[in-house]
Design a protein around this motif. Structure first.
Motif, short mmCIF file in Angstrom:
data_model
loop_
_atom_site.label_atom_id
_atom_site.label_comp_id
_atom_site.label_asym_id
_atom_site.label_seq_id
_atom_site.Cartn_x
_atom_site.Cartn_y
_atom_site.Cartn_z
N ASN A 314 47.22 1.33 44.00
CA ASN A 314 48.53 1.83 43.60
C ASN A 314 49.65 1.02 44.26
O ASN A 314 50.69 0.75 43.65
N PHE A 315 49.44 0.63 45.51
CA PHE A 315 50.40 -0.28 46.15
C PHE A 315 50.37 -1.63 45.46
O PHE A 315 51.41 -2.24 45.19
N LEU A 316 49.18 -2.12 45.16
CA LEU A 316 49.04 -3.38 44.44
C LEU A 316 49.84 -3.35 43.14
O LEU A 316 50.60 -4.29 42.84
N TYR A 317 49.68 -2.27 42.37
CA TYR A 317 50.33 -2.21 41.06
C TYR A 317 51.85 -2.25 41.19
O TYR A 317 52.54 -2.83 40.35
N ASN A 318 52.37 -1.65 42.24
CA ASN A 318 53.81 -1.66 42.46
C ASN A 318 54.33 -3.01 42.93
O ASN A 318 55.53 -3.27 42.89
N GLN A 319 53.41 -3.88 43.35
CA GLN A 319 53.83 -5.16 43.92
C GLN A 319 53.52 -6.34 43.00
O GLN A 319 54.35 -7.24 42.86
N SER A 320 52.36 -6.36 42.40
CA SER A 320 52.03 -7.49 41.53
C SER A 320 51.37 -7.05 40.22
O SER A 320 50.68 -7.84 39.58
N ALA A 329 53.85 -16.14 48.63
CA ALA A 329 55.09 -16.10 49.41
C ALA A 329 55.54 -14.67 49.70
O ALA A 329 56.33 -14.43 50.61
N LYS A 330 55.01 -13.71 48.94
CA LYS A 330 55.41 -12.32 49.11
C LYS A 330 54.38 -11.50 49.88
O LYS A 330 54.59 -10.29 50.11
N TYR A 331 53.27 -12.11 50.30
CA TYR A 331 52.20 -11.35 50.94
C TYR A 331 52.67 -10.61 52.19
O TYR A 331 52.34 -9.44 52.41
N LEU A 337 55.40 -3.47 53.35
CA LEU A 337 55.73 -2.34 52.49
C LEU A 337 54.57 -1.36 52.39
O LEU A 337 54.77 -0.13 52.40
N THR A 338 53.35 -1.88 52.31
CA THR A 338 52.17 -1.03 52.23
C THR A 338 51.97 -0.26 53.53
O THR A 338 51.79 0.97 53.52
N ARG A 339 52.01 -0.97 54.63
CA ARG A 339 51.86 -0.31 55.94
C ARG A 339 52.93 0.75 56.12
O ARG A 339 52.64 1.89 56.51
N ASN A 361 40.66 3.76 49.86
CA ASN A 361 40.71 2.30 49.70
C ASN A 361 39.38 1.75 49.22
O ASN A 361 38.40 2.48 49.10
N HIS A 362 39.37 0.46 48.97
CA HIS A 362 38.18 -0.27 48.57
C HIS A 362 38.02 -1.47 49.49
O HIS A 362 39.00 -1.94 50.06
N PHE A 363 36.82 -1.97 49.61
CA PHE A 363 36.63 -3.22 50.32
C PHE A 363 36.95 -4.35 49.34
O PHE A 363 36.15 -4.67 48.46
N GLU A 364 38.16 -4.92 49.46
CA GLU A 364 38.63 -5.90 48.48
C GLU A 364 39.49 -6.96 49.19
O GLU A 364 39.80 -6.83 50.36
N ASP A 365 39.84 -7.99 48.42
CA ASP A 365 40.66 -9.07 49.00
C ASP A 365 41.90 -9.32 48.15
O ASP A 365 42.45 -10.41 48.13
N TRP A 366 42.39 -8.26 47.48
CA TRP A 366 43.54 -8.42 46.62
C TRP A 366 44.74 -8.96 47.39
O TRP A 366 45.01 -8.57 48.53
N ASN A 367 45.48 -9.85 46.75
CA ASN A 367 46.68 -10.47 47.35
C ASN A 367 46.42 -10.94 48.78
O ASN A 367 47.18 -10.66 49.72
N GLY A 368 45.33 -11.69 48.90
CA GLY A 368 45.02 -12.30 50.19
C GLY A 368 44.53 -11.33 51.25
O GLY A 368 44.56 -11.66 52.45
N GLY A 369 44.07 -10.14 50.84
CA GLY A 369 43.55 -9.17 51.80
C GLY A 369 44.62 -8.37 52.53
O GLY A 369 44.33 -7.73 53.54
N ILE A 370 45.85 -8.36 52.00
CA ILE A 370 46.93 -7.70 52.72
C ILE A 370 46.74 -6.19 52.82
O ILE A 370 47.21 -5.56 53.78
#
Length: 427
Positions: A314-320, A329-331, A337-339, A361-370
């Motif tokens: 859900n944070f991902l969707y709001n960001q990318s 450049a936005k990571y 913002l997520t934290r 959460n999931h074990f993932e590496d979306w947007n560089g693992g942020i």
């Protein structure tokens, strides 16, 4: 924030959750790509004993029929040797009823969907993060992660062909690594729940499944864990140190779909809770048809009037949007913002109603693992604070069941940011 304000955001966030569910929603795949594996085998009973009804379906006895509260100290290897009973789970807190004038603990639950130990070693990493920060976590295992791809035809997903899954089956090395992490996680005091199997969403997914189809999916979730030695042929590996029929007391449905029919099935297995609700605001939990409902929660998104569900995609969707490889450049900004979004939700209840905070959460590496880094930041920031208990869903259920129902009803009437006079509120 008033209940009216938070409730008004529900529709917006639920829509985001539905759109974001188009992402795999379950971490990384066994090949190091995006994951969410599932695997199934013969059916398993919630009590260890099986019988056939007139329709040839297995029935489940209560989980406590086989074991009394006392334990004779002897390890009991179960079934084909995939699981064992080694006594009560270690490192468990004793739930205590609130005393008059006592402020409730601030519970925080960090939970993980899928629970595969892949090449990124995020399962083992977050076990260490938990240890270092006095935390316990809930790991929702996708059962098919313990089923070899060569045996995929053992999985009979509802409304799909045998062996079909919306996520990847794990490689043999990853199955072995996952088994090792499951053993260690349980002994650490963490919870092993279920994320079911094939991770089907949308059409022909959990939201379309009947009660009987959910029953089949749940039975297979037990079976893949209880029969991994038969399915893999790895007879020399040690069994898991727990009886899954006894330990499994809740789960989270893929994409948060199908809770209504799933709850009906959960009751038959004597599950304590369900974490499949698509979201609500931060209030004290209540039961749905006798089962504790632990939803994802609406948290204040920084620098906006938005509320976002307490899960990484859900944070991902709001960001990318649905792009898991957004602008590097936005990571750093997105991580903050997520934290801060998680911490906004924490501070609101920590200084307010003390309602439990549920994070998925999931074990993932979306947007560089942020999102992994943001969660680690939050664990380190909150779990050692005064009055905070970072626990499992099962432990929250234990604590709630120990409370005076009248006190719980009072707590549910609080707005998230509302801090009463605790000296007189609990009496």
């Amino acid at each position: 924030m008033s209940k009216r304000t938070v409730r008004g955001a529900t529709a917006w966030v639920t829509a985001v959750a539905a759109l974001a569910a188009g992402l795999s929603g379950c971490g990384k795949e066994s090949d190091g790509q995006s994951t969410a594996a599932a695997t199934v085998a013969p059916s398993a009973s919630a009590s260890g004993e099986k019988k056939q009804d007139d329709g040839g379906q297995r029935e489940f006895k209560t989980r406590d029929e086989r074991y009394a509260e006392g334990w004779d100290g002897k390890v009991q290897v179960l079934g084909d040797g995939s699981t064992s009973y080694t006594g009560p789970q270690p490192n468990q807190p004793k739930p205590e009823r609130l005393k008059p004038g006592e402020k409730p603990p601030q519970f925080v639950v960090f939970s993980w969907d899928g629970a595969l130990e892949g090449d990124d070693h995020l399962f083992s990493h977050f076990r260490e993060v938990a240890k270092d920060n006095n935390a316990k976590m809930t790991f929702f295992l996708s059962g098919m992660y313990l089923l070899p791809k060569s045996k995929s035809n053992l999985y009979r997903p509802p409304q799909h062909k045998p062996g079909e899954a919306a996520i990847s089956y794990a490689t043999d090395p990853h199955i072995k690594d996952t088994l090792e992490q499951l053993r260690g996680a349980w002994l650490d005091g963490n919870e092993i729940g279920t994320h079911f199997n094939g991770h089907f969403c949308g059409a022909k997914g959990g939201g379309d499944w009947s009660v009987a189809e959910w029953q089949s999916e749940v039975e297979q979730s037990y079976a893949f864990v209880e029969n991994w030695k038969t399915n893999t042929g790895w007879k020399n590996l040690p069994p898991l140190p727990f009886d899954y029929k006894k330990e499994l007391v809740g789960g989270r449905a893929p994409c948060l779909e199908g809770q209504k029919n799933l709850i009906s099935v959960a009751k038959g297995f004597n599950w304590r809770y369900d974490a499949s609700s698509p979201g609500d605001f931060q209030i004290w939990p209540s039961k749905t048809d006798g089962v504790w409902n632990f939803p994802l929660q609406l948290l204040p998104y920084p620098k906006s009037e938005k509320q976002v569900l307490s899960m990484d995609f859900n944070f991902l969707y709001n960001q990318s949007g649905d792009n898991t490889k957004g602008d590097p450049a936005k990571y750093a900004e997105w991580r903050k913002l997520t934290r801060d979004g998680y911490l906004n939700g924490f501070e609101r209840v920590y200084n307010g109603s003390r309602a439990p905070l549920f994070i998925g959460n999931h074990f993932e590496d979306w947007n560089g693992g942020i999102y992994m880094k943001a969660i680690e930041d939050v664990v380190k920031a909150v779990c050692k604070r005064d009055g905070v208990r970072c626990v499992t869903f099962k432990q929250v259920a234990d604590w709630l069941d120990a409370q005076d129902p009248k006190v719980l009803q009072q707590l549910r009437g609080l707005d998230p940011a509302q801090s009463p006079d605790w000296k007189t509120f609990v009496n």
